[in-house]
Design an enzyme around this catalytic site. Structure first.
Site, PDB file in Angstrom:
ATOM      1  N   ARG A  79       5.612  31.740  -0.485  1.00 34.56           N
ATOM      2  CA  ARG A  79       5.281  31.110  -1.756  1.00 34.56           C
ATOM      3  C   ARG A  79       6.414  30.177  -2.190  1.00 34.56           C
ATOM      4  O   ARG A  79       7.584  30.488  -1.986  1.00 34.56           O
ATOM      5  CB  ARG A  79       5.064  32.161  -2.846  1.00 34.56           C
ATOM      6  CG  ARG A  79       3.823  33.032  -2.654  1.00 34.56           C
ATOM      7  CD  ARG A  79       3.806  34.140  -3.679  1.00 34.56           C
ATOM      8  NE  ARG A  79       2.555  34.886  -3.697  1.00 34.56           N
ATOM      9  CZ  ARG A  79       2.293  35.949  -2.946  1.00 34.56           C
ATOM     10  NH1 ARG A  79       3.194  36.399  -2.091  1.00 34.56           N
ATOM     11  NH2 ARG A  79       1.135  36.570  -3.046  1.00 34.56           N
ATOM     12  N   HIS A  82       7.591  32.545  -7.140  1.00 35.02           N
ATOM     13  CA  HIS A  82       7.158  33.955  -7.126  1.00 35.02           C
ATOM     14  C   HIS A  82       7.166  34.536  -5.711  1.00 35.02           C
ATOM     15  O   HIS A  82       6.354  35.396  -5.368  1.00 35.02           O
ATOM     16  CB  HIS A  82       5.767  34.113  -7.754  1.00 35.02           C
ATOM     17  CG  HIS A  82       5.711  33.740  -9.190  1.00 35.02           C
ATOM     18  ND1 HIS A  82       6.096  34.606 -10.204  1.00 35.02           N
ATOM     19  CD2 HIS A  82       5.347  32.590  -9.801  1.00 35.02           C
ATOM     20  CE1 HIS A  82       5.960  34.005 -11.372  1.00 35.02           C
ATOM     21  NE2 HIS A  82       5.506  32.776 -11.156  1.00 35.02           N
ATOM     22  N   ARG A 119       0.991  42.642  -9.127  1.00 36.99           N
ATOM     23  CA  ARG A 119       2.159  42.162  -8.376  1.00 36.99           C
ATOM     24  C   ARG A 119       3.187  41.643  -9.376  1.00 36.99           C
ATOM     25  O   ARG A 119       2.877  40.813 -10.229  1.00 36.99           O
ATOM     26  CB  ARG A 119       1.787  41.042  -7.399  1.00 36.99           C
ATOM     27  CG  ARG A 119       2.966  40.595  -6.529  1.00 36.99           C
ATOM     28  CD  ARG A 119       2.551  39.515  -5.538  1.00 36.99           C
ATOM     29  NE  ARG A 119       3.626  39.177  -4.625  1.00 36.99           N
ATOM     30  CZ  ARG A 119       4.543  38.221  -4.848  1.00 36.99           C
ATOM     31  NH1 ARG A 119       4.502  37.511  -5.963  1.00 36.99           N
ATOM     32  NH2 ARG A 119       5.491  37.991  -3.957  1.00 36.99           N
ATOM     33  N   ASN A 155       3.461  36.167 -16.983  1.00 34.30           N
ATOM     34  CA  ASN A 155       4.896  36.397 -16.857  1.00 34.30           C
ATOM     35  C   ASN A 155       5.341  37.479 -17.827  1.00 34.30           C
ATOM     36  O   ASN A 155       4.565  37.922 -18.681  1.00 34.30           O
ATOM     37  CB  ASN A 155       5.681  35.109 -17.147  1.00 34.30           C
ATOM     38  CG  ASN A 155       5.528  34.060 -16.060  1.00 34.30           C
ATOM     39  OD1 ASN A 155       5.257  34.383 -14.908  1.00 34.30           O
ATOM     40  ND2 ASN A 155       5.687  32.810 -16.426  1.00 34.30           N
ATOM     41  N   PHE A 168       5.034  20.560 -13.372  1.00 36.25           N
ATOM     42  CA  PHE A 168       5.401  21.673 -12.491  1.00 36.25           C
ATOM     43  C   PHE A 168       6.318  21.236 -11.351  1.00 36.25           C
ATOM     44  O   PHE A 168       7.352  21.865 -11.097  1.00 36.25           O
ATOM     45  CB  PHE A 168       4.159  22.349 -11.916  1.00 36.25           C
ATOM     46  CG  PHE A 168       3.840  23.681 -12.525  1.00 36.25           C
ATOM     47  CD1 PHE A 168       4.764  24.717 -12.502  1.00 36.25           C
ATOM     48  CD2 PHE A 168       2.610  23.918 -13.124  1.00 36.25           C
ATOM     49  CE1 PHE A 168       4.472  25.947 -13.065  1.00 36.25           C
ATOM     50  CE2 PHE A 168       2.309  25.143 -13.689  1.00 36.25           C
ATOM     51  CZ  PHE A 168       3.245  26.161 -13.660  1.00 36.25           C
ATOM     52  N   ARG A 365      -3.050  24.725 -13.535  1.00 38.28           N
ATOM     53  CA  ARG A 365      -2.893  25.969 -12.780  1.00 38.28           C
ATOM     54  C   ARG A 365      -4.222  26.361 -12.129  1.00 38.28           C
ATOM     55  O   ARG A 365      -4.244  26.868 -11.008  1.00 38.28           O
ATOM     56  CB  ARG A 365      -2.415  27.098 -13.696  1.00 38.28           C
ATOM     57  CG  ARG A 365      -0.998  26.949 -14.218  1.00 38.28           C
ATOM     58  CD  ARG A 365      -0.614  28.128 -15.090  1.00 38.28           C
ATOM     59  NE  ARG A 365      -0.312  29.312 -14.300  1.00 38.28           N
ATOM     60  CZ  ARG A 365      -0.219  30.538 -14.824  1.00 38.28           C
ATOM     61  NH1 ARG A 365      -0.445  30.736 -16.117  1.00 38.28           N
ATOM     62  NH2 ARG A 365       0.080  31.567 -14.054  1.00 38.28           N
ATOM     63  N   TYR A 369      -3.404  26.867  -8.167  1.00 36.27           N
ATOM     64  CA  TYR A 369      -3.284  28.179  -7.558  1.00 36.27           C
ATOM     65  C   TYR A 369      -4.246  28.339  -6.381  1.00 36.27           C
ATOM     66  O   TYR A 369      -3.882  28.844  -5.327  1.00 36.27           O
ATOM     67  CB  TYR A 369      -3.514  29.280  -8.605  1.00 36.27           C
ATOM     68  CG  TYR A 369      -2.295  29.569  -9.437  1.00 36.27           C
ATOM     69  CD1 TYR A 369      -1.599  28.527 -10.072  1.00 36.27           C
ATOM     70  CD2 TYR A 369      -1.815  30.855  -9.598  1.00 36.27           C
ATOM     71  CE1 TYR A 369      -0.480  28.774 -10.840  1.00 36.27           C
ATOM     72  CE2 TYR A 369      -0.687  31.111 -10.366  1.00 36.27           C
ATOM     73  CZ  TYR A 369      -0.023  30.068 -10.983  1.00 36.27           C
ATOM     74  OH  TYR A 369       1.095  30.312 -11.724  1.00 36.27           O
ATOM     75  N   ARG A 376      -1.317  28.630   2.040  1.00 34.08           N
ATOM     76  CA  ARG A 376      -0.604  29.815   2.512  1.00 34.08           C
ATOM     77  C   ARG A 376      -1.445  30.645   3.479  1.00 34.08           C
ATOM     78  O   ARG A 376      -0.949  31.106   4.498  1.00 34.08           O
ATOM     79  CB  ARG A 376      -0.192  30.705   1.333  1.00 34.08           C
ATOM     80  CG  ARG A 376       0.872  30.135   0.429  1.00 34.08           C
ATOM     81  CD  ARG A 376       1.363  31.190  -0.554  1.00 34.08           C
ATOM     82  NE  ARG A 376       1.966  32.297   0.161  1.00 34.08           N
ATOM     83  CZ  ARG A 376       1.508  33.549   0.131  1.00 34.08           C
ATOM     84  NH1 ARG A 376       0.435  33.861  -0.568  1.00 34.08           N
ATOM     85  NH2 ARG A 376       2.129  34.502   0.801  1.00 34.08           N
TER      86      ARG A 376
END
Length: 709
Positions: A79, A82, A119, A155, A168, A365, A369, A376
């Site tokens: 990532r 995070h 998480r 958060n 960002f 976001r 995301y 990933r």
């Protein structure tokens, strides 16, 4: 595979025979409604969401984006943020329904126990960085509801550095290690981070939060979580209510002290990860209350800030938090990679009865995301067990890298002759967007209330206790001392002067070259009674879940700790024995305990409080006079922790370790947060006072002398 994930897999497949013969195949027929990949039933798959029939197509249309994005990737890394994290499984139980405010069953049905996953993470560091760095923490919760996966990707701080997702890349590039030397790791104490914050007014309030103790939590178990953004709840009539989400830990919200955090980064880089794992294995399951702040649609503009601004909180003094359900984490992963590293959260994962607002940070976001997870894990990241919904789901997506579900339907388009039809009626569970009226000129602007950056930064600072304010001054001095460019110092302290001039003056004492600006406006003096971790109105103080170390040597007096240990365990304190070696340690009367830690392989920083047990004869007292044990007392004292001593360890502690700071006056003495008792018969009173000290987290009124630590 954990039992919770296995249950999630089985729930999507069918009866026992089907699971046995065809464990990775889905049925698609006229009895299966068309859903998103995440289980939310679809009302319309033929039209994109627009700002009016001839208006612009809206970015917030998650079904449109999911459908096209999956097609884009049908042909077929760590990532960025995070990266460092830990996770656990559990369950959520609603106890106070939001009846009439939403159709979402997860928020209205109190009979259901919903599987959950959380998480936790740091934001800036790499996967191999330390847990105890100064950084915001991620708190990403997934509830595997009957209507699809609901992800609250938040958060431990309720606001953020930026208002727009377009910023960002700038933020992350600034706070990450500097590109010429890849230094420093997992911290903002460098020129680029403070240069960006000093020149970017949107970060003003967040600067104060990251300088506070919130950025160095004691553990994940003692950390709040926030959804950050304002969302919507939608009821059966289509009426909207604004909502902000809060996770409040049953153990209270507590932090490390800075010296402790620095030492733990080297002594145990896995401190938070280990703490969470150990607590769950010990049956000390961490719990949080899910709370909501609710604002009626007609009250959207009554505040002096904008509800769509992610750099602002709604102070609880204005809109109280209503607790509605309990989250319990009760199962560790069985495989870190598949169940922690491959978990993929997306802010767009909501269920019918909810919707987004036009928060520009949230809109970005919602796109970013999902796109990041594709990079990933591949376009079929939803097939990974930890990511699958537990409700029946059916999509027309196909192929792509690492597709793991065999689909029987051969008509993967719409309309088709065997159709899985969209669910158009809200009463049947179809996802309905809020019919928000939109009008305006296309331009790169935000609402006018977005342009005020200082008031809430000052509110936060004013709300802190004196100890917390001192910590913020020290944190600012440390961070800026690691910056080499004088213009960075100048801009940062100029910003501090806008927040509170006295705060800026204190920070600037370490930077005599900085020209301190004259006060531009007085501190407004407003406070919130909920923001301090020490004096906050709803803060929880309990000894439950704390780790207390009992230091002892062979020949210790078992009678001195027997009743205390029983009282500690009754208070749900985790007792850890520390000895000269691991394994069995015998007392003078023949009983024994098992030491998990040694004087050399642990430090006082590992524990919330420490106790030293006396033993038989002068020889025992002499063995206490070693540097490692003396250091443990002094270090714990400096870190404001509760300390205890019994029997002949009392004289050793008062005369050798803390001379002049602690005095024994007979019986059970409480001196500067240190509980002392020579007499075996005072065990119950000793335990009571010690547990009270542990429950307060720190001895905040302790005057720390200049002792070596």
């Amino acid at each position: 595979m954990s039992a919770i994930v296995e249950k999630a897999v089985n729930a999507t497949i069918g009866d026992a025979k089907q699971r046995q013969l065809e464990p990775f195949r889905l049925e698609g027929n006229d009895k299966t409604p068309l859903t998103t990949y995440w289980g939310a039933k679809i009302a319309d798959t033929d039209h994109a969401l627009k700002a009016g029939p001839r208006g612009s197509t809206l970015l917030e249309d998650f079904h449109n984006r999911e459908k096209i994005s999956h097609f884009d990737h049908e042909r077929i890394p760590e990532r960025v943020v995070h990266a460092r994290g830990a996770g656990a499984f559990g369950e959520f139980k609603l106890h106070t329904p939001l009846t009439g405010l939403t159709t979402a069953k997860i928020l209205t049905d109190t009979s259901k126990i919903t599987p959950a996953y959380v998480r936790f993470s740091t934001v800036g560091g790499s996967r191999g960085s330390a847990d105890s760095v100064r950084d915001p923490r991620g708190f990403a919760a997934r509830l595997y509801t009957d209507e699809g996966n609901w992800d609250i990707v938040g958060n431990n701080i309720p606001i953020f550095f930026i208002q727009e997702a377009i910023k960002f890349p700038d933020l992350v590039h600034a706070v990450k290690p500097e590109p010429h030397n890849e230094i420093p790791q997992a911290q903002t104490a460098h020129d680029n981070a403070w240069d960006f914050m000093g020149l970017h007014p949107q970060s003003t309030a967040m600067q104060m939060w990251i300088l506070s103790d919130r950025a160095i939590p004691r553990s994940y178990r003692m950390m709040q979580g926030f959804g950050v953004h304002t969302f919507r709840l939608i009821n059966a009539e289509g009426k909207s209510t604004f909502v902000k989400y809060h996770w409040t830990p049953h153990l209270g919200t507590h932090s490390l002290v800075w010296d402790e955090a620095l030492k733990l980064a080297g002594q145990d880089p896995d401190f938070h990860r280990r703490d969470l794992w150990d607590a769950i294995e010990a049956g000390a399951y961490p719990k949080w209350e899910l709370g909501v702040q609710l604002v009626n649609e007609e009250d959207e503009h009554k505040f002096d800030f904008d509800l769509l601004d992610a750099t602002k909180i709604i102070p609880e003094d204005i809109v109280p938090v209503k607790n509605i359900g309990t989250l319990t984490l009760n199962a560790n992963p069985v495989d870190f990679f598949t169940e922690v590293e491959q978990v993929a959260f997306c802010t767009q994962h909501i269920v019918p009865g909810m919707d987004f607002t036009s928060d520009p940070l949230l809109a970005g976001r919602n796109f970013s995301y999902h796109d990041t997870q594709i990079s990933r894990l591949g376009i079929n990241f939803g097939d990974i067990p930890v990511n699958r919904p537990v409700c029946p789901f059916m999509t027309n997506q196909q192929d792509g890298q690492m597709a793991m579900w065999g689909k029987k339907n051969r008509t993967r388009y719409h309309p088709n002759r065997f159709d899985a039809v969209p669910v158009t009626a809200p009463e049947k569970g179809g996802f309905q967007h809020f019919a928000e009226v939109m009008a305006g000129v296309k331009e790169r602007l935000n609402g006018p209330k977005f342009n005020e950056y200082v008031n809430q930064a000052t509110l936060f600072y004013n709300s802190m206790s004196e100890a917390e304010k001192e910590h913020m001054v020290s944190a600012a001095q440390f961070e800026l001392s690691k910056c080499g460019d004088s213009i960075v110092h100048q801009n940062a302290i100029a910003r501090f002067a806008l927040i509170d001039h006295d705060f800026a003056v204190k920070v600037a004492q370490e930077f005599p070259h900085v020209k301190l600006p004259e006060p531009s406006k007085p501190n407004h003096g407003n406070k919130s009674s909920f923001l301090s971790q020490i004096t906050g109105k709803t803060q929880t103080f309990t000894a439950a879940g704390r780790k207390v170390a009992i230091y002892l040597l062979p020949g210790f007096e078992y009678s001195q700790i027997a009743s205390a240990v029983a009282a500690f365990e009754a208070a749900s304190i985790m007792v850890k024995y520390v000895g000269p070696a691991t394994g069995e340690i015998k007392s003078s009367s023949g009983q024994s305990v098992v030491a998990e830690f040694t004087f050399e392989n642990s430090r006082s920083t590992y524990f919330d409080a420490i106790v030293f047990v006396g033993g038989s004869g002068d020889d025992y007292a002499k063995k206490l006079k070693v540097g490692r044990l003396i250091h443990a007392v002094r270090e714990a004292y400096m870190h404001l922790k509760a300390i205890g001593a019994t029997g002949n360890a009392v004289k050793w502690l008062t005369s050798v370790c803390l001379p002049g700071d602690v005095e024994y006056q007979g019986g059970v003495t409480l001196s500067n947060g240190v509980v002392l008792a020579e007499d075996v018969g005072t065990g119950a009173e000793f335990a009571e006072k010690f547990i009270d000290g542990v429950s307060k987290h720190r001895v905040w009124d302790r005057v720390v002398s200049h002792i070596a630590a």
